[in-house]
Design an enzyme around this catalytic site. Structure first.
Site, PDB file in Angstrom:
ATOM      1  N   LYS A 154     -52.365 -67.518 -14.408  1.00 53.19           N
ATOM      2  CA  LYS A 154     -52.844 -68.475 -13.396  1.00 53.19           C
ATOM      3  C   LYS A 154     -53.102 -69.816 -14.066  1.00 53.19           C
ATOM      4  O   LYS A 154     -54.243 -70.226 -14.287  1.00 53.19           O
ATOM      5  CB  LYS A 154     -54.122 -67.942 -12.746  1.00 53.19           C
ATOM      6  CG  LYS A 154     -53.882 -67.490 -11.316  1.00 53.19           C
ATOM      7  CD  LYS A 154     -55.114 -66.976 -10.664  1.00 53.19           C
ATOM      8  CE  LYS A 154     -55.652 -67.892  -9.589  1.00 53.19           C
ATOM      9  NZ  LYS A 154     -54.710 -68.255  -8.531  1.00 53.19           N
TER      10      LYS A 154
HETATM   11  N1  PMP Z   1     -49.725 -65.298  -6.347  1.00 54.76           N
HETATM   12  C1  PMP Z   1     -50.161 -66.537  -6.594  1.00 54.76           C
HETATM   13  C2  PMP Z   1     -49.192 -67.573  -6.996  1.00 54.76           C
HETATM   14  C3  PMP Z   1     -51.527 -66.840  -6.455  1.00 54.76           C
HETATM   15  O1  PMP Z   1     -51.984 -68.080  -6.706  1.00 54.76           O
HETATM   16  C4  PMP Z   1     -52.425 -65.835  -6.055  1.00 54.76           C
HETATM   17  C5  PMP Z   1     -53.887 -66.146  -5.883  1.00 54.76           C
HETATM   18  N2  PMP Z   1     -54.624 -65.917  -7.055  1.00 54.76           N
HETATM   19  C6  PMP Z   1     -51.918 -64.544  -5.800  1.00 54.76           C
HETATM   20  C7  PMP Z   1     -50.562 -64.318  -5.959  1.00 54.76           C
HETATM   21  C8  PMP Z   1     -52.826 -63.426  -5.416  1.00 54.76           C
HETATM   22  O2  PMP Z   1     -53.595 -63.027  -6.496  1.00 54.76           O
HETATM   23  P1  PMP Z   1     -55.024 -62.364  -6.324  1.00 54.76           P
HETATM   24  O3  PMP Z   1     -54.838 -61.229  -5.396  1.00 54.76           O
HETATM   25  O4  PMP Z   1     -55.383 -61.916  -7.693  1.00 54.76           O
HETATM   26  O5  PMP Z   1     -55.925 -63.403  -5.781  1.00 54.76           O
END
Ligand code: PMP
Length: 305
Positions: A154
């Site tokens: 991220k």
């Molecule tokens: N893909 C992307 C590109 C994201 O930014 C997110 C948000 N964090 C997700 C998927 C979903 O991840 P999570 O379930 O860990 O929030």
């Protein structure tokens, strides 16, 4: 008043300011998280969802950018609890931790800089329309490849890719973008993982399809298998499969479980939210608020009882 964790201290959020010369502001070399906390009115308790998993992902991602954060995941969870208590939060909120290089120096590199971590509270509400569902556009932008800016991490800079895709979708009258990876298979939304349902089975791109390893994705796989008794297949999904799917939904901390009722010009299931999506939402929203005892281990209670 809302408080933030900034430079090792809990301070009023207005005092948590960085300089325009901050290194990571220029190069996107920050890693961040998005965490939700849900208020349970009956119990008068605030529950942080998957707190430790989010902080572990942050620490792991930070390590990849050569940031050694001087905190463990458990310590960051404790700091977050303190922040929520001090801010007297008694409603659903979103928590944004971000690790960055604080040095007032130029040069896009990862060595010889000083990592810092900040955490603040953000009042998001619903990110997308989880009840009626949304319209999504397959983006002309491809997901950033794991070999260029790792989609698995991220990383702040990678969100230029998300911003381009989301903006294109919004300007075309849609709510969200669906990005294909550089091989042309379905990757994910601009900030969500994606699932399709076909003939009673759920299908989602596998983790080597240039996507983020979503924490909600994992939780949803568990709920589909254990609660709905729906098989989950992880494999590449072709763009054409999106249009002929029985149901499509997006998952993410912010997006929770968002039904997709139209993709480009094609309505999914005549534009109605599908049955599996609806059932999944029901159990997810109960679990995150602490209403299902077997999923209480997903949650960190904030207030002492
Ligand atoms: N893909 C992307 C590109 C994201 O930014 C997110 C948000 N964090 C997700 C998927 C979903 O991840 P999570 O379930 O860990 O929030």
């Amino acid at each position: 008043m809302d408080y933030a964790f900034f430079e090792g201290k809990i301070v009023p959020v207005e005092e948590a300011k960085i300089s325009i010369m901050t290194n990571s502001f220029h190069y996107g070399t920050a890693v961040f998280e998005g965490i939700r906390a849900y208020w349970n009115e009956k119990e008068e308790q605030l529950y942080i969802l998957f707190a430790k998993a989010h902080y572990q992902r942050l620490i792991d991602n930070a390590k990849c950018l050569m940031m050694n954060l001087p905190y463990t995941a458990d310590e960051l969870v404790e700091i977050t609890k303190e922040l929520l208590i001090k801010s007297q939060i008694r409603e659903d909120v979103y928590i944004r931790p971000i690790a960055y290089f604080k040095d007032l120096k130029l040069t896009p590199k990862l060595i010889d800089y000083t990592p810092e971590i900040a955490i603040y509270i953000y009042r998001f509400g619903r990110y997308l329309d989880t009840s009626k569902g949304i319209k999504a556009k397959v983006s002309s932008w491809r997901r950033n490849d794991d070999n260029s800016i790792p989609s698995r991490w991220k990383v702040a800079g990678a969100y230029v890719n998300s911003a381009l895709a989301k903006t294109e979708a919004l300007l075309a009258g849609y709510d969200e973008a669906i990005l294909l990876n550089s091989q042309g298979y379905v990757a994910e939304g601009s900030g969500e993982n994606i699932f399709i349902v076909k003939n009673g089975k759920a299908i989602t791109p596998s983790l080597n399809e240039h996507i983020l390893e979503g924490i909600t994705r994992n939780a949803v796989i568990t709920l589909l298998k254990k609660e709905l008794l729906v098989d989950v297949i992880e494999r590449p999904i072709a763009r054409s499969e999106l249009y002929t799917a029985d149901e499509v939904f997006l998952t993410g901390t912010a997006a929770e479980i968002t039904p997709v009722i139209q993709i480009d010009h094609v309505k999914i299931r005549n534009g109605e939210v599908g049955e599996i999506t609806r059932q999944l939402q029901e159990v997810y929203f109960k679990a995150v608020r602490g209403e299902i005892s077997r999923y209480k281990n997903w949650l960190t209670p904030v207030y002492e009882k």
